[in-house]
Design a protein around this motif. Sequence first.
Motif, PDB file in Angstrom:
ATOM      1  N   VAL A   7       0.841  -1.201   0.000  1.00 28.75           N
ATOM      2  CA  VAL A   7       0.000   0.000   0.000  1.00 28.75           C
ATOM      3  C   VAL A   7       0.877   1.251   0.000  1.00 28.75           C
ATOM      4  O   VAL A   7       1.794   1.379   0.809  1.00 28.75           O
ATOM      5  N   GLU A   8       0.572   2.170  -0.911  1.00 27.21           N
ATOM      6  CA  GLU A   8       1.279   3.451  -0.940  1.00 27.21           C
ATOM      7  C   GLU A   8       0.716   4.353   0.156  1.00 27.21           C
ATOM      8  O   GLU A   8      -0.488   4.622   0.200  1.00 27.21           O
ATOM      9  N   VAL A   9       1.591   4.811   1.039  1.00 24.90           N
ATOM     10  CA  VAL A   9       1.167   5.643   2.170  1.00 24.90           C
ATOM     11  C   VAL A   9       1.915   6.966   2.133  1.00 24.90           C
ATOM     12  O   VAL A   9       3.143   6.990   2.085  1.00 24.90           O
ATOM     13  N   THR A  10       1.173   8.055   2.123  1.00 27.31           N
ATOM     14  CA  THR A  10       1.784   9.378   2.183  1.00 27.31           C
ATOM     15  C   THR A  10       1.221  10.131   3.391  1.00 27.31           C
ATOM     16  O   THR A  10       0.244   9.698   4.001  1.00 27.31           O
ATOM     17  N   THR A  11       1.845  11.241   3.713  1.00 28.82           N
ATOM     18  CA  THR A  11       1.383  12.047   4.847  1.00 28.82           C
ATOM     19  C   THR A  11       1.229  13.499   4.408  1.00 28.82           C
ATOM     20  O   THR A  11       1.863  13.954   3.448  1.00 28.82           O
ATOM     21  N   GLU A  12       0.396  14.191   5.123  1.00 29.41           N
ATOM     22  CA  GLU A  12       0.229  15.630   4.893  1.00 29.41           C
ATOM     23  C   GLU A  12      -0.166  16.271   6.209  1.00 29.41           C
ATOM     24  O   GLU A  12      -0.915  15.680   6.997  1.00 29.41           O
TER      25      GLU A  12
END
Length: 301
Positions: free
Chosen positions: A79-84
């Motif tokens: 799973v591609e996980v990014t943060t903001e």
Amino acid sequence: MARTIIVGLDGSLESRAAAEWAAREAALRQEPVKLLNVRPPVPEAMAQAPLLGAETHRHWSERIPREAAEGLRLRHPGVEVTTEQRAGTAAEVLLEAARDAELLVLGSRALSGPAGFLIGSVGQSVVAHAEVPVILVRAGEQAADEHVKDPVGIPSAATGFRPVVLGLDTDSPDDTVITFGFEEAGRRGAALTVVTGWNLPLSYGYSLAAGVDLREDFAREQAAALTEALLPWREKYPDVKVTEVSRFGSPANHLIDAARDASLVVVGRRVRRSPFGVHIGAVAHAVMHHATAPVAVVAHD
């Protein structure tokens, strides 16, 4: 291009459970996850404090999504996980971010025992105004909770999914809500239990006074209405096993009962364009607060 599943992450146990649920859902959908942390404005007195200043506050708040993302990537490597991180009012930021999202996932805090769950003012505002499905996940929710127990009765994420439960109003069935329920069941390879509740019309009292009991006839009519509403969807999703439940009484109570053995509960919420007030609907409101399974609130016209 795949749309993103957004998680409102504040570091609480319930928001971490929401992030885990979102990662599992992302794997089913083959979509990315974004962990969104909303940083409230720092009060002036705090900003000027040497040990609690704005930079220190930012440093600690940035750790929340970063460390959560690292854990998700380890546990869900596909799973591609990014943060903001954004500054502002939580409800406003989440609603703005959700405009281009596939789903918005939030945590729900447990009350005393299994009696219910607390949807705070931020969560209720977001649910009331979001136009994408909002998923509410209770603290402590684990993958095994969504699966049937193994042959010896032990919770296991290796077994099949429990049914998806869909609440349906046969007087005004909505395509968006029904589609969401069937799609979620299909992704999980799970059965779909469609629940409707009804009450006798006021005219029933007059019939009973005249010595005519129309309860069985009315029950058959309600069951037939449910079958008719689902017929096109059964044909469109032939691989989804559907169980129809049409019962006398409160729809919310029937859905809450069914949630005990569900992997997900799906309810609808009619869109109201007014920016004022919190309008969720009695059934959705009750299910949000008392269902023990994750709840998907799907907005519709």
